[in-house]
Motif scaffolding. Structure first.
Motif, mmCIF file in Angstrom:
data_model
loop_
_atom_site.group_PDB
_atom_site.id
_atom_site.type_symbol
_atom_site.label_atom_id
_atom_site.label_comp_id
_atom_site.label_asym_id
_atom_site.label_seq_id
_atom_site.Cartn_x
_atom_site.Cartn_y
_atom_site.Cartn_z
ATOM 1 N N HIS A 26 0.839 -1.192 0.000
ATOM 2 C CA HIS A 26 0.000 0.000 0.000
ATOM 3 C C HIS A 26 0.871 1.236 0.000
ATOM 4 C CE1 HIS A 26 0.795 0.406 4.355
ATOM 5 N NE2 HIS A 26 0.625 -0.901 4.373
ATOM 6 N N TYR A 30 -3.485 3.911 -2.714
ATOM 7 C CA TYR A 30 -3.394 2.656 -3.460
ATOM 8 C C TYR A 30 -3.170 1.493 -2.517
ATOM 9 C CZ TYR A 30 -1.845 -0.701 -6.970
ATOM 10 O OH TYR A 30 -1.731 -1.788 -7.763
ATOM 11 N N ARG A 31 -3.882 0.403 -2.776
ATOM 12 C CA ARG A 31 -3.696 -0.840 -2.017
ATOM 13 C C ARG A 31 -3.786 -1.998 -2.988
ATOM 14 N NH1 ARG A 31 -6.864 2.501 0.268
ATOM 15 N NH2 ARG A 31 -8.787 1.610 -0.540
ATOM 16 N N ALA A 32 -2.983 -3.037 -2.759
ATOM 17 C CA ALA A 32 -3.042 -4.210 -3.631
ATOM 18 C C ALA A 32 -2.688 -5.455 -2.837
ATOM 19 C CB ALA A 32 -2.084 -4.057 -4.808
ATOM 20 N N ARG A 58 -8.430 -1.758 -10.385
ATOM 21 C CA ARG A 58 -9.294 -2.565 -9.534
ATOM 22 C C ARG A 58 -9.756 -3.833 -10.240
ATOM 23 N NH1 ARG A 58 -12.534 2.384 -8.718
ATOM 24 N NH2 ARG A 58 -11.100 3.674 -7.581
#
Length: 70
Positions: A26, A30-32, A58
């Motif tokens: 992150h 943004y986070r993944a 996404r």
């Protein structure tokens, strides 16, 4: 891979189901997360850094050859 929750441990680290490897990252805005079956890959690693604005991605899914080529 069947859907399964990945809750946090008391220390905040993800607790993956047995036989699952994964990585989270992150940065601002943004986070993944990425997961895979341990029987298919040894590990998964991802990273995000706030160098440039991250494009919206996404729900996209990536996969490639197991030997790392291509």
């Amino acid at each position: 891979m069947p859907t399964a929750p990945i809750p946090p441990s008391p220390f905040g680290a993800p607790v993956r189901p047995p036989g699952v490897v994964g990585s989270i990252t992150h940065c601002t805005g943004y986070r993944a997360a990425a997961v895979a079956l341990r029987a298919r890959v040894l590990s998964v690693g991802i990273d995000a850094e706030p160098v440039h604005r991250c494009p919206p991605m996404r729900g996209q899914r990536w996969s490639g050859p197991r030997n790392g080529s291509g």
